[in-house]
Design an enzyme around this catalytic site. Structure first.
Site, PDB file in Angstrom:
ATOM      1  N   CYS A 114      52.549  49.532 -96.763  1.00 24.98           N
ATOM      2  CA  CYS A 114      52.889  50.924 -97.037  1.00 24.98           C
ATOM      3  C   CYS A 114      51.719  51.769 -96.536  1.00 24.98           C
ATOM      4  CB  CYS A 114      53.196  51.132 -98.528  1.00 24.98           C
ATOM      5  SG  CYS A 114      51.836  50.752 -99.656  1.00 24.98           S
TER       6      CYS A 114
ATOM      7  N   HIS B 197      41.177  31.352-103.581  1.00 26.52           N
ATOM      8  CA  HIS B 197      40.767  31.447-104.992  1.00 26.52           C
ATOM      9  C   HIS B 197      41.880  31.979-105.884  1.00 26.52           C
ATOM     10  CE1 HIS B 197      36.107  31.668-104.229  1.00 26.52           C
ATOM     11  NE2 HIS B 197      36.688  30.708-103.539  1.00 26.52           N
TER      12      HIS B 197
ATOM     13  N   HIS C 293      38.565  27.093-109.967  1.00 24.59           N
ATOM     14  CA  HIS C 293      39.536  28.101-109.527  1.00 24.59           C
ATOM     15  C   HIS C 293      40.899  27.842-110.159  1.00 24.59           C
ATOM     16  CE1 HIS C 293      36.637  29.799-106.936  1.00 24.59           C
ATOM     17  NE2 HIS C 293      36.521  28.716-106.176  1.00 24.59           N
TER      18      HIS C 293
HETATM   19  C1  RB5 Z   1      54.143  57.157 -98.834  1.00 26.32           C
HETATM   20  O1  RB5 Z   1      53.786  58.479 -98.622  1.00 26.32           O
HETATM   21  C2  RB5 Z   1      53.035  56.428 -99.583  1.00 26.32           C
HETATM   22  O2  RB5 Z   1      52.877  56.978-100.848  1.00 26.32           O
HETATM   23  C3  RB5 Z   1      53.347  54.950 -99.682  1.00 26.32           C
HETATM   24  O3  RB5 Z   1      53.512  54.431 -98.418  1.00 26.32           O
HETATM   25  C4  RB5 Z   1      52.268  54.074-100.287  1.00 26.32           C
HETATM   26  O4  RB5 Z   1      51.027  54.327 -99.712  1.00 26.32           O
HETATM   27  C5  RB5 Z   1      52.201  54.024-101.723  1.00 26.32           C
HETATM   28  O5  RB5 Z   1      51.348  53.339-102.295  1.00 26.32           O
END
Ligand code: RB5
Length: 172
Positions: free
Chosen positions: A65, A98, A134
């Site tokens: 993301c 780990h 671990h």
């Molecule tokens: C999207 O704008 C962003 O919030 C998402 O991709 C991510 O980084 C969330 O953690």
């Protein structure tokens, strides 16, 4: 291995680099990601990848993301998977060896495709450490899942957790 992949719009810039690494290491891709850069919601992709890993349909997962943080938080809500945010090769190696991470998360607004390729390659090529210290720490982490449903005498009861933890140590 079968590698489940998911990304939202902000992880999209890393998508083709990630697919390239998985294919170059001769693993199979299970693609849940958004192939278009249109705005979408990262938990939808985290869910699909985490459930595929939890159910054994995928051996490992990769989630991208903007920061990698939302994907890690969302994926870790699914019990039975360990998602780790890694933006460097040292973290990627230790996350696997780990921490027994089964999902790596990365941020397309934090690192570029070339760094992501190196980080992912290390993650995919590192084995779990069998060292007892671990294993014992991982068992303690797994026991914390009991705290997710609080209640006196119930699964999340801290005394019960303590008891289970000492039983485990005695049994090792
Ligand atoms: C999207 O704008 C962003 O919030 C998402 O991709 C991510 O980084 C969330 O953690």
């Amino acid at each position: 291995m079968r590698i489940a992949v998911g990304n939202d719009h902000a992880g999209h810039p890393l998508r083709s680099a990630v697919l390239e690494v998985i294919e170059s290491l001769h693993h199979e891709v299970i693609d849940f990601g958004s192939s278009e850069p249109d705005r979408c919601d990262y938990p939808d992709y985290a869910q699909q990848v985490a459930v595929a890993v939890r159910d054994g349909r995928a051996d490992l997962g990769v989630l991208m993301c903007g920061t990698g943080i939302g994907m890690a938080i969302a994926a870790n809500k699914v019990s039975g998977v360990n998602a780790a945010l890694c933006h460097d090769t040292y973290s990627a190696r230790l996350a696997r060896s780990h921490n027994a991470a089964t999902i790596i998360t990365m941020g397309g607004r934090v690192i570029g495709p070339e760094v992501a390729k190196e980080v992912l390659a290390v993650f995919l090529q590192t084995q779990l450490s069998p060292e007892p210290r671990h294993r014992q720490r991982r068992a303690k982490v797994d026991a914390l899942a009991a705290l997710s449903s609080p209640g006196p005498g119930g699964e999340g009861d801290e005394e019960q957790l303590q008891l289970r933890s000492s039983e485990r140590e005695t049994n090792q």
